[in-house]
Motif scaffolding. Sequence first.
Motif, PDB file in Angstrom:
ATOM      1  N   UNK A   5       6.813  13.585  12.208  1.00 46.33           N
ATOM      2  CA  UNK A   5       5.537  12.877  12.133  1.00 46.33           C
ATOM      3  C   UNK A   5       4.918  13.021  10.757  1.00 46.33           C
ATOM      4  N   UNK A   6       5.019  14.208  10.163  1.00 37.52           N
ATOM      5  CA  UNK A   6       4.468  14.410   8.833  1.00 37.52           C
ATOM      6  C   UNK A   6       5.201  13.552   7.808  1.00 37.52           C
ATOM      7  N   UNK A   7       6.521  13.486   7.933  1.00 38.17           N
ATOM      8  CA  UNK A   7       7.282  12.649   7.020  1.00 38.17           C
ATOM      9  C   UNK A   7       6.894  11.195   7.118  1.00 38.17           C
ATOM     10  N   UNK A   8       6.656  10.710   8.324  1.00 35.44           N
ATOM     11  CA  UNK A   8       6.252   9.320   8.519  1.00 35.44           C
ATOM     12  C   UNK A   8       4.851   9.082   7.969  1.00 35.44           C
ATOM     13  N   UNK A   9       3.956  10.023   8.189  1.00 33.61           N
ATOM     14  CA  UNK A   9       2.568   9.883   7.719  1.00 33.61           C
ATOM     15  C   UNK A   9       2.525   9.801   6.195  1.00 33.61           C
ATOM     16  N   UNK A  10       3.245  10.707   5.508  1.00 33.95           N
ATOM     17  CA  UNK A  10       3.196  10.695   4.047  1.00 33.95           C
ATOM     18  C   UNK A  10       3.894   9.452   3.491  1.00 33.95           C
ATOM     19  N   UNK A  11       4.922   8.941   4.202  1.00 34.20           N
ATOM     20  CA  UNK A  11       5.588   7.720   3.749  1.00 34.20           C
ATOM     21  C   UNK A  11       4.637   6.531   3.821  1.00 34.20           C
ATOM     22  N   UNK A  12       3.910   6.412   4.932  1.00 35.27           N
ATOM     23  CA  UNK A  12       2.944   5.319   5.077  1.00 35.27           C
ATOM     24  C   UNK A  12       1.815   5.475   4.057  1.00 35.27           C
ATOM     25  N   UNK A  13       1.341   6.711   3.890  1.00 31.48           N
ATOM     26  CA  UNK A  13       0.260   6.957   2.928  1.00 31.48           C
ATOM     27  C   UNK A  13       0.700   6.601   1.513  1.00 31.48           C
ATOM     28  N   UNK A  14       1.936   6.948   1.176  1.00 27.04           N
ATOM     29  CA  UNK A  14       2.437   6.629  -0.163  1.00 27.04           C
ATOM     30  C   UNK A  14       2.545   5.121  -0.372  1.00 27.04           C
ATOM     31  N   UNK A  15       3.042   4.415   0.631  1.00 26.85           N
ATOM     32  CA  UNK A  15       3.158   2.964   0.512  1.00 26.85           C
ATOM     33  C   UNK A  15       1.811   2.284   0.349  1.00 26.85           C
ATOM     34  N   UNK A  16       0.846   2.690   1.154  1.00 24.67           N
ATOM     35  CA  UNK A  16      -0.489   2.093   1.079  1.00 24.67           C
ATOM     36  C   UNK A  16      -1.152   2.415  -0.256  1.00 24.67           C
ATOM     37  N   UNK A  17      -1.037   3.687  -0.689  1.00 26.14           N
ATOM     38  CA  UNK A  17      -1.667   4.105  -1.941  1.00 26.14           C
ATOM     39  C   UNK A  17      -1.038   3.388  -3.137  1.00 26.14           C
ATOM     40  N   UNK A  18       0.285   3.312  -3.167  1.00 26.68           N
ATOM     41  CA  UNK A  18       0.975   2.685  -4.289  1.00 26.68           C
ATOM     42  C   UNK A  18       0.668   1.191  -4.377  1.00 26.68           C
ATOM     43  N   UNK A  19       0.706   0.503  -3.233  1.00 31.18           N
ATOM     44  CA  UNK A  19       0.407  -0.934  -3.228  1.00 31.18           C
ATOM     45  C   UNK A  19      -1.035  -1.191  -3.651  1.00 31.18           C
ATOM     46  N   UNK A  20      -1.959  -0.399  -3.114  1.00 36.79           N
ATOM     47  CA  UNK A  20      -3.375  -0.578  -3.462  1.00 36.79           C
ATOM     48  C   UNK A  20      -3.612  -0.339  -4.946  1.00 36.79           C
ATOM     49  N   UNK A  21      -2.958   0.704  -5.487  1.00 37.63           N
ATOM     50  CA  UNK A  21      -3.141   1.017  -6.901  1.00 37.63           C
ATOM     51  C   UNK A  21      -2.600  -0.090  -7.801  1.00 37.63           C
ATOM     52  N   UNK A  22      -1.400  -0.585  -7.505  1.00 37.18           N
ATOM     53  CA  UNK A  22      -0.817  -1.632  -8.349  1.00 37.18           C
ATOM     54  C   UNK A  22      -1.657  -2.909  -8.337  1.00 37.18           C
ATOM     55  N   UNK A  23      -2.164  -3.263  -7.161  1.00 35.61           N
ATOM     56  CA  UNK A  23      -3.017  -4.452  -7.069  1.00 35.61           C
ATOM     57  C   UNK A  23      -4.315  -4.236  -7.842  1.00 35.61           C
ATOM     58  N   UNK A  24      -4.894  -3.049  -7.688  1.00 39.38           N
ATOM     59  CA  UNK A  24      -6.160  -2.755  -8.362  1.00 39.38           C
ATOM     60  C   UNK A  24      -5.975  -2.707  -9.883  1.00 39.38           C
ATOM     61  N   UNK A  25      -4.852  -2.137 -10.338  1.00 42.18           N
ATOM     62  CA  UNK A  25      -4.596  -2.093 -11.779  1.00 42.18           C
ATOM     63  C   UNK A  25      -4.385  -3.500 -12.346  1.00 42.18           C
ATOM     64  N   UNK A  26      -3.697  -4.346 -11.583  1.00 40.46           N
ATOM     65  CA  UNK A  26      -3.493  -5.725 -12.029  1.00 40.46           C
ATOM     66  C   UNK A  26      -4.836  -6.441 -12.175  1.00 40.46           C
ATOM     67  N   UNK A  27      -5.727  -6.232 -11.208  1.00 40.94           N
ATOM     68  CA  UNK A  27      -7.062  -6.833 -11.277  1.00 40.94           C
ATOM     69  C   UNK A  27      -7.844  -6.262 -12.455  1.00 40.94           C
ATOM     70  N   UNK A  28      -7.783  -4.933 -12.635  1.00 34.42           N
ATOM     71  CA  UNK A  28      -8.568  -4.265 -13.670  1.00 34.42           C
ATOM     72  C   UNK A  28      -8.173  -4.726 -15.074  1.00 34.42           C
ATOM     73  N   UNK A  29      -6.876  -4.826 -15.339  1.00 33.76           N
ATOM     74  CA  UNK A  29      -6.427  -5.116 -16.698  1.00 33.76           C
ATOM     75  C   UNK A  29      -6.224  -6.601 -16.974  1.00 33.76           C
ATOM     76  N   UNK A  30      -5.758  -7.357 -15.987  1.00 39.73           N
ATOM     77  CA  UNK A  30      -5.451  -8.770 -16.230  1.00 39.73           C
ATOM     78  C   UNK A  30      -6.605  -9.709 -15.902  1.00 39.73           C
TER      79      UNK A  30
END
Length: 332
Positions: A5-30
């Motif tokens: 369960x911990x492995x699944x939780x951190x995998x989902x958290x990593x996916x959500x965090x990474x996607x959110x960050x990339x989208x936010x960085x694209x908005x911030x800089x471009x």
Amino acid sequence: MGLCSRGLVVAVAHGVCSASLNILLKVLFSHLNFPCPSTVQLCGALISASILALLRRAPAPLTIPMDPLDLSLISTCLPLVVLAVVHPTLTLLALRFLTLPTYVTFKRCTPLATACLSSLALPSVRHRGVAVSRVSATLAATLTASGAIITALGDVSGTREGYVCGVACVLLHACYLVAIEKVHAEHGLDPLTMQYAATTCSAPVFALFALSAGDPSLLVSPQSWAAQGVVAAFLGSITLVAFLSFTMLQCTVRNSAITTSFVGVAKSIAMAVVGLTALADAKPSFLYICGVILSALGGTTYAVTTWRSRRGVVKHAEGTSSDEIRGGSDSA
């Protein structure tokens, strides 16, 4: 909460965090034209290092045991420190040169690069401590990369610099994930200790980058903060930068390097949808849709393979326990 369960939780958290960050960085800089990418990385590293330093020295029960930051730890984590600087720097450059759908098309090749590097640097492919068929993992990674190539035939657009940054991001991300798993396997370092060393040592480098780029003068200029929403995007970005290193290290150690790279496949599909709709970075074609479907099939193949491997181990453990109980009853 169990290890699975911990492995699944951190995998989902990593996916959500990474996607959110990339989208936010694209908005911030471009879209908001914020001119200080090195400052974003510096603030994220400082936040992460400061929180871990406070938790390391906090009184019980808040304290978290971590190795002291000495020359021995720095030398052990030196590959992680170098990659923690180079990889995000090239990621920011790629996001500035490429559209979001094109960027995530490149990133869907990361599982194949990770599988190739893992075969050279790691003894076996593992997921949550369970060995996974290297052939199956490589096949799934090849399907995912094939989907990216099909997408590229119809929709990849950008500059030569963007292509170079995109390829470099894939290779460096794969190196980073394999290095994390290798350092953990060979030296037994926990994820928080590795994060503490990487963020603390990378912060001075990001500070030099920021100074050389003239960020101090840009930060005090009202022009840099003129766009509506730029402050919120900046604060959100530095928070996610700090949290991303935590989720990536946790996901790689608790699952595996190649599993973390496949988390990026699901993330890339979500990012492509956002880039094509909300950000209007490109228009989808038939090849683009086919490529996304094939990449999703590769990710599904890996998920099914790891699930079967895990299920086989659980059944074997249950069978062994039953035999031991039966043997003990017969002896009595």
